[in-house]
Design an enzyme around this catalytic site. Structure first.
Site, PDB file in Angstrom:
ATOM      1  N   LYS A  42       0.762  -1.103  -0.128  1.00 50.84           N
ATOM      2  CA  LYS A  42       0.042  -0.019  -0.402  1.00 50.84           C
ATOM      3  C   LYS A  42       0.689   1.511   0.250  1.00 50.84           C
ATOM      4  O   LYS A  42       0.406   2.246  -0.183  1.00 50.84           O
ATOM      5  CB  LYS A  42      -0.720   0.656   1.243  1.00 50.84           C
ATOM      6  CG  LYS A  42      -1.756  -1.334   1.318  1.00 50.84           C
ATOM      7  CD  LYS A  42      -2.726  -1.479   2.792  1.00 50.84           C
ATOM      8  CE  LYS A  42      -3.735  -2.307   2.435  1.00 50.84           C
ATOM      9  NZ  LYS A  42      -4.581  -2.371   4.138  1.00 50.84           N
ATOM     10  N   GLY A  43       2.338   0.993   0.364  1.00 48.76           N
ATOM     11  CA  GLY A  43       3.232   2.487   1.237  1.00 48.76           C
ATOM     12  C   GLY A  43       3.035   3.305  -0.148  1.00 48.76           C
ATOM     13  O   GLY A  43       3.006   4.547   0.139  1.00 48.76           O
ATOM     14  N   GLU A  98       8.602   2.493  -5.395  1.00 50.92           N
ATOM     15  CA  GLU A  98       7.692   1.896  -4.094  1.00 50.92           C
ATOM     16  C   GLU A  98       8.213   3.058  -3.540  1.00 50.92           C
ATOM     17  O   GLU A  98       8.291   4.258  -3.643  1.00 50.92           O
ATOM     18  CB  GLU A  98       9.131   1.364  -3.809  1.00 50.92           C
ATOM     19  CG  GLU A  98       8.914  -0.531  -4.053  1.00 50.92           C
ATOM     20  CD  GLU A  98       8.053  -1.210  -2.635  1.00 50.92           C
ATOM     21  OE1 GLU A  98       7.322  -0.301  -2.195  1.00 50.92           O
ATOM     22  OE2 GLU A  98       8.617  -1.933  -2.463  1.00 50.92           O
ATOM     23  N   ASP A  99       7.847   3.371  -1.978  1.00 51.43           N
ATOM     24  CA  ASP A  99       7.865   3.939  -1.406  1.00 51.43           C
ATOM     25  C   ASP A  99       9.147   4.159  -0.550  1.00 51.43           C
ATOM     26  O   ASP A  99       9.553   5.550  -0.080  1.00 51.43           O
ATOM     27  CB  ASP A  99       6.602   4.575   0.150  1.00 51.43           C
ATOM     28  CG  ASP A  99       6.292   3.523   0.386  1.00 51.43           C
ATOM     29  OD1 ASP A  99       7.705   1.895  -0.208  1.00 51.43           O
ATOM     30  OD2 ASP A  99       5.802   2.666   1.349  1.00 51.43           O
ATOM     31  N   ASP A 102      14.472  -0.727   2.166  1.00 43.95           N
ATOM     32  CA  ASP A 102      15.037  -0.603   3.832  1.00 43.95           C
ATOM     33  C   ASP A 102      15.910  -1.839   3.211  1.00 43.95           C
ATOM     34  O   ASP A 102      17.014  -1.442   2.718  1.00 43.95           O
ATOM     35  CB  ASP A 102      13.941  -0.758   4.318  1.00 43.95           C
ATOM     36  CG  ASP A 102      13.971  -1.483   5.632  1.00 43.95           C
ATOM     37  OD1 ASP A 102      15.384  -1.075   6.317  1.00 43.95           O
ATOM     38  OD2 ASP A 102      13.188  -0.778   6.410  1.00 43.95           O
ATOM     39  N   LYS A 130      16.581   3.967   2.627  1.00 45.14           N
ATOM     40  CA  LYS A 130      17.800   3.746   3.685  1.00 45.14           C
ATOM     41  C   LYS A 130      18.601   3.030   3.707  1.00 45.14           C
ATOM     42  O   LYS A 130      18.779   0.780   3.895  1.00 45.14           O
ATOM     43  CB  LYS A 130      16.925   2.608   4.742  1.00 45.14           C
ATOM     44  CG  LYS A 130      15.723   3.633   5.811  1.00 45.14           C
ATOM     45  CD  LYS A 130      15.152   3.124   6.700  1.00 45.14           C
ATOM     46  CE  LYS A 130      13.964   3.603   7.382  1.00 45.14           C
ATOM     47  NZ  LYS A 130      13.671   2.643   8.113  1.00 45.14           N
ATOM     48  N   PHE A 151      12.753   5.578  11.798  1.00 47.87           N
ATOM     49  CA  PHE A 151      10.890   4.677  11.704  1.00 47.87           C
ATOM     50  C   PHE A 151      10.105   6.329  11.055  1.00 47.87           C
ATOM     51  O   PHE A 151      10.304   7.177  11.595  1.00 47.87           O
ATOM     52  CB  PHE A 151      10.390   4.381  12.922  1.00 47.87           C
ATOM     53  CG  PHE A 151       9.275   3.171  12.521  1.00 47.87           C
ATOM     54  CD1 PHE A 151       9.678   1.826  12.296  1.00 47.87           C
ATOM     55  CD2 PHE A 151       7.885   3.893  12.463  1.00 47.87           C
ATOM     56  CE1 PHE A 151       8.303   1.076  11.367  1.00 47.87           C
ATOM     57  CE2 PHE A 151       6.875   3.446  11.776  1.00 47.87           C
ATOM     58  CZ  PHE A 151       7.263   1.860  11.385  1.00 47.87           C
ATOM     59  N   VAL A 152      10.043   5.823   9.710  1.00 46.72           N
ATOM     60  CA  VAL A 152       9.016   7.674   9.000  1.00 46.72           C
ATOM     61  C   VAL A 152       7.770   6.818   8.671  1.00 46.72           C
ATOM     62  O   VAL A 152       7.401   5.669   8.395  1.00 46.72           O
ATOM     63  CB  VAL A 152       9.850   7.977   7.870  1.00 46.72           C
ATOM     64  CG1 VAL A 152      10.928   8.542   8.049  1.00 46.72           C
ATOM     65  CG2 VAL A 152      10.785   6.824   7.530  1.00 46.72           C
ATOM     66  N   ASP A 158       2.867   4.186   7.410  1.00 51.69           N
ATOM     67  CA  ASP A 158       2.203   3.769   7.871  1.00 51.69           C
ATOM     68  C   ASP A 158       2.753   3.080   9.351  1.00 51.69           C
ATOM     69  O   ASP A 158       4.136   2.251   9.235  1.00 51.69           O
ATOM     70  CB  ASP A 158       1.009   2.745   7.360  1.00 51.69           C
ATOM     71  CG  ASP A 158       1.772   1.193   7.861  1.00 51.69           C
ATOM     72  OD1 ASP A 158       2.645   0.857   6.686  1.00 51.69           O
ATOM     73  OD2 ASP A 158       1.238   0.200   8.489  1.00 51.69           O
ATOM     74  N   ARG A 164      -0.841   7.051   6.883  1.00 57.23           N
ATOM     75  CA  ARG A 164      -0.470   7.266   5.703  1.00 57.23           C
ATOM     76  C   ARG A 164      -1.124   8.408   5.273  1.00 57.23           C
ATOM     77  O   ARG A 164      -0.183   9.025   4.343  1.00 57.23           O
ATOM     78  CB  ARG A 164      -1.334   5.730   4.979  1.00 57.23           C
ATOM     79  CG  ARG A 164      -0.840   4.478   5.734  1.00 57.23           C
ATOM     80  CD  ARG A 164      -1.246   3.308   3.903  1.00 57.23           C
ATOM     81  NE  ARG A 164      -0.911   2.394   4.857  1.00 57.23           N
ATOM     82  CZ  ARG A 164      -0.450   1.580   4.670  1.00 57.23           C
ATOM     83  NH1 ARG A 164       1.381   2.185   4.137  1.00 57.23           N
ATOM     84  NH2 ARG A 164       0.019   0.313   4.668  1.00 57.23           N
TER      85      ARG A 164
HETATM   86  C1  PRP Z   1       7.523  -1.481   2.375  1.00 61.69           C
HETATM   87  C2  PRP Z   1       7.770  -0.608   1.609  1.00 61.69           C
HETATM   88  C3  PRP Z   1       8.599  -1.676   0.771  1.00 61.69           C
HETATM   89  C4  PRP Z   1       9.095  -3.129   2.011  1.00 61.69           C
HETATM   90  C5  PRP Z   1      10.377  -2.345   2.110  1.00 61.69           C
HETATM   91  O1  PRP Z   1       5.970  -2.051   2.655  1.00 61.69           O
HETATM   92  O2  PRP Z   1       6.678  -0.109   1.396  1.00 61.69           O
HETATM   93  O3  PRP Z   1       7.274  -2.289   0.265  1.00 61.69           O
HETATM   94  O4  PRP Z   1       8.495  -2.850   2.979  1.00 61.69           O
HETATM   95  O5  PRP Z   1      11.184  -2.679   3.029  1.00 61.69           O
HETATM   96  P1  PRP Z   1      12.675  -3.492   2.217  1.00 61.69           P
HETATM   97  O6  PRP Z   1      13.364  -3.197   1.799  1.00 61.69           O
HETATM   98  O7  PRP Z   1      12.961  -4.209   3.801  1.00 61.69           O
HETATM   99  O8  PRP Z   1      11.836  -5.258   1.587  1.00 61.69           O
HETATM  100  P2  PRP Z   1       5.335  -2.570   4.388  1.00 61.69           P
HETATM  101  O9  PRP Z   1       5.330  -3.978   4.418  1.00 61.69           O
HETATM  102  O10 PRP Z   1       5.599  -1.739   5.229  1.00 61.69           O
HETATM  103  O11 PRP Z   1       4.004  -2.498   3.611  1.00 61.69           O
HETATM  104  P3  PRP Z   1       2.916  -1.423   2.605  1.00 61.69           P
HETATM  105  O12 PRP Z   1       3.583  -0.705   1.289  1.00 61.69           O
HETATM  106  O13 PRP Z   1       1.450  -1.670   3.189  1.00 61.69           O
HETATM  107  O14 PRP Z   1       2.534  -0.763   3.798  1.00 61.69           O
END
Ligand code: PRP
Length: 174
Positions: A42-43, A98-99, A102, A130, A151-152, A158, A164
């Site tokens: 969703k992000g 992607e948002d 990480d 990050k 943590f953002v 979210d 969000r």
């Molecule tokens: C977040 C973000 C990426 C992923 C990045 O999604 O949107 O898809 O984590 O993390 P990584 O590089 O460690 O794989 P999240 O699991 O929080 O789901 P959401 O987008 O639905 O909030």
């Protein structure tokens, strides 16, 4: 909430990213070629909506749903697809949005999955990066902002499903 990136700072960066990605797309594919923006739910939904409007190219929009299992605050690499694309991307120019990157595990999984479908090109864009948390090599081709290990939330990101809708990116204070 401490503001890390204001709505104005994000808007300015998104405009620049849109112009760069559109220029690269035209150079790679030609003036009239379509680009398929793939938003990872969703992000990325807020960023993707703004980036789409900053992309002055013939654009289609698709959505991918992913969920990662395992550790609570970092993805485990055990990524599950919850929503697939509505149309084939074979032979298409694709921009994966992607948002945040990480650990990089989600991006790496999605790149493998999408490459196997034979797109003409596959480019990635993440609003946030990050780099200190990376567990696999690589990152997005286009990055809005590199940030530290904080943590953002906000602008699509979210905490336990909330925040969000904040128009800025903030750091959650304990
Ligand atoms: C977040 C973000 C990426 C992923 C990045 O999604 O949107 O898809 O984590 O993390 P990584 O590089 O460690 O794989 P999240 O699991 O929080 O789901 P959401 O987008 O639905 O909030």
């Amino acid at each position: 909430m401490k503001v890390l990136l204001s709505a104005d700072a994000i808007a300015a960066r998104v405009r620049t990213l849109g112009a760069q990605i559109a220029r690269d797309h035209r150079a790679r594919a030609g003036e009239d070629e379509e680009l398929v923006l793939v938003c990872v739910l969703k992000g990325a939904f807020v960023f993707a909506a703004d980036l789409a409007r900053a992309l002055d190219v013939p654009l289609r929009v698709e959505f991918l749903g992913v969920q990662s299992y395992g550790e609570a605050t970092a993805s485990s690499g055990d990524v599950r697809l919850t929503l697939d694309l509505g149309h084939s991307i074979a032979g298409k120019h694709v921009l994966l949005v992607e948002d945040i990157v990480d650990t990089g595990l989600t991006l790496s999984y999605l790149l493998g999955m999408l490459r196997a479908r034979g797109p003409a090109s596959l480019t990635t864009c993440a609003l946030l990066d990050k780099p200190s948390r990376r567990r696999v090599e690589g990152g997005a081709d286009h990055v809005g902002f590199a940030i530290g290990d904080v943590f953002v939330v906000g602008y699509g990101l979210d905490h336990a499903g909330l925040y969000r809708n904040l128009p800025y990116i903030g750091v959650l204070e304990a």
